[in-house]
Design a protein around this motif. Sequence first.
Motif, mmCIF file in Angstrom:
data_model
loop_
_atom_site.group_PDB
_atom_site.id
_atom_site.type_symbol
_atom_site.label_atom_id
_atom_site.label_comp_id
_atom_site.label_asym_id
_atom_site.label_seq_id
_atom_site.Cartn_x
_atom_site.Cartn_y
_atom_site.Cartn_z
ATOM 1 N N GLN A 192 5.299 -3.548 -5.793
ATOM 2 C CA GLN A 192 4.653 -4.490 -6.686
ATOM 3 C C GLN A 192 3.364 -5.037 -6.084
ATOM 4 O O GLN A 192 2.379 -5.274 -6.787
ATOM 5 C CB GLN A 192 5.599 -5.649 -7.005
ATOM 6 C CG GLN A 192 5.001 -6.750 -7.860
ATOM 7 C CD GLN A 192 4.504 -6.257 -9.213
ATOM 8 O OE1 GLN A 192 5.061 -5.320 -9.771
ATOM 9 N NE2 GLN A 192 3.474 -6.900 -9.747
ATOM 10 N N GLN A 193 3.333 -5.215 -4.771
ATOM 11 C CA GLN A 193 2.164 -5.805 -4.132
ATOM 12 C C GLN A 193 1.074 -4.797 -3.806
ATOM 13 O O GLN A 193 0.030 -5.158 -3.256
ATOM 14 C CB GLN A 193 2.592 -6.538 -2.849
ATOM 15 C CG GLN A 193 3.460 -7.753 -3.122
ATOM 16 C CD GLN A 193 3.911 -8.442 -1.845
ATOM 17 O OE1 GLN A 193 3.485 -8.093 -0.749
ATOM 18 N NE2 GLN A 193 4.779 -9.431 -1.989
ATOM 19 N N VAL A 215 7.892 1.304 -11.368
ATOM 20 C CA VAL A 215 7.348 0.148 -10.658
ATOM 21 C C VAL A 215 8.509 -0.679 -10.130
ATOM 22 O O VAL A 215 9.642 -0.560 -10.592
ATOM 23 C CB VAL A 215 6.445 -0.698 -11.573
ATOM 24 C CG1 VAL A 215 5.237 0.124 -12.013
ATOM 25 C CG2 VAL A 215 7.205 -1.202 -12.799
ATOM 26 N N GLU A 216 8.240 -1.502 -9.147
ATOM 27 C CA GLU A 216 9.314 -2.189 -8.423
ATOM 28 C C GLU A 216 10.113 -3.171 -9.269
ATOM 29 O O GLU A 216 11.347 -3.155 -9.265
ATOM 30 C CB GLU A 216 8.724 -2.918 -7.215
ATOM 31 C CG GLU A 216 9.756 -3.699 -6.431
ATOM 32 C CD GLU A 216 9.162 -4.427 -5.245
ATOM 33 O OE1 GLU A 216 9.906 -5.177 -4.573
ATOM 34 O OE2 GLU A 216 7.950 -4.260 -4.982
ATOM 35 N N LEU A 217 9.446 -4.049 -9.985
ATOM 36 C CA LEU A 217 10.145 -5.126 -10.681
ATOM 37 C C LEU A 217 10.764 -4.631 -11.992
ATOM 38 O O LEU A 217 10.066 -4.089 -12.854
ATOM 39 C CB LEU A 217 9.188 -6.280 -10.968
ATOM 40 C CG LEU A 217 8.594 -6.971 -9.736
ATOM 41 C CD1 LEU A 217 7.717 -8.135 -10.151
ATOM 42 C CD2 LEU A 217 9.692 -7.449 -8.795
ATOM 43 N N SER A 255 0.592 -7.744 -14.736
ATOM 44 C CA SER A 255 1.341 -7.192 -13.613
ATOM 45 C C SER A 255 0.957 -7.872 -12.302
ATOM 46 O O SER A 255 1.825 -8.217 -11.485
ATOM 47 C CB SER A 255 1.093 -5.680 -13.513
ATOM 48 O OG SER A 255 1.766 -5.122 -12.408
ATOM 49 N N ASN A 313 2.995 -10.438 -8.550
ATOM 50 C CA ASN A 313 2.987 -9.892 -7.185
ATOM 51 C C ASN A 313 3.838 -10.692 -6.205
ATOM 52 O O ASN A 313 4.463 -10.133 -5.305
ATOM 53 C CB ASN A 313 1.557 -9.799 -6.652
ATOM 54 C CG ASN A 313 0.797 -8.622 -7.237
ATOM 55 O OD1 ASN A 313 1.342 -7.831 -7.992
ATOM 56 N ND2 ASN A 313 -0.471 -8.516 -6.904
ATOM 57 N N GLY A 348 7.453 -9.539 -5.754
ATOM 58 C CA GLY A 348 7.742 -8.187 -5.303
ATOM 59 C C GLY A 348 7.510 -8.010 -3.819
ATOM 60 O O GLY A 348 7.323 -8.968 -3.066
#
Length: 362
Positions: free
Chosen positions: A159-160, A236-238, A271, A275, A278
């Motif tokens: 996410q970052q 994507v992570e989240l 998005s 951040n 994540g």
Amino acid sequence: MKRVLVIGGYGNFGRFISARLSNDPSIELIIAGRSLEKAQRLAAKLNAQAEYIDVHARLPERLAAIRPDIVIHTSGPFQNQGYDVAQACIAQGCHYIDLADGTDFVANITSLDDAARARSVMVISGASSVPCFSAALIDHYRASFKSLDSIDYGITTAQQSTRGLATTQAILGYTGKPFTTLINGAVKTIYGWQGLRLRRYPHIGWRWLSNCAIPDLRLFPNRYPGIQTLRFRAGVELPLLHLGLWCLSWLVRLRLVRNMQCIAPVLLKISDGFNRFGSADSGFHMRLSGIGADGRAKDICFELTARSNDGPFIPCIPSVLLAQKIARGELHQPGAQACVDLITLDEYLTAFRDLNITWQVN
């Protein structure tokens, strides 16, 4: 020294490529793009040159003035581009490398093969995670199989990680739209960002994945005859953001919305607002399945973890390695091709040595 021009050299991927090449004594680096100010700012830090280039305006004239030996084109999305940059490079007599991930763009680059051979230059498309890294992995382990039946792989991003607008537009360009892949020996239609799957990655936990359109789906069935199943997913992570895009994909699939690319700047801003929730950890996996040399069922699973926001550098490695090989006279195969058979898995993994990237094979 060879003059290497990086178009978009101050961008999301271009910065890493430029930084890597600036340390190579065989290369004279030129950072270029539509913002001369940004190019000059980065060039000053890297002891490189800076130039103004707009790929849509007077490109042949600019190339003639700059006189590069090698051009690395990082300015996507490539799904909406023609081959103007590659053709201008051929006319100038310089080698061309891009980071394209557009299926048609990479698969059809061979249409420039005759022109590239006539000028004795290399035109290489898809110098990125796919198809370069994915093909290198398959080629490395293929000899372990009597028959290779299934290739299932995917990428999950942190996410970052810094996300570029072009990458976001590329993903939204196929979200909810149909494309085909091999499943159990038959060509099946699937839809972008659908086909949800939940997978647990080593060290970083569970991540959602969805269907993505990549050049491999077009290239690999011919490259690896006998493959029955070829599946690629990304995520994507989240979960909130991944499943939110999955919901939006239905608007395109049901033809309520024609295309999502127009809202890319808005979705990217949304998005970025998440951040803090994540991490900086990305992952990659590839599972190869088939029959081993002993006649028994065989599976090999390669899993990679990238921490400290080093995941976005993985797609940049091929263009760096290729430029260095060409500059040193180690690679000269005139013609136009997708980026396969040019970098080995060992070369790729060696390039990770100063990054926070680890991998394991089961």
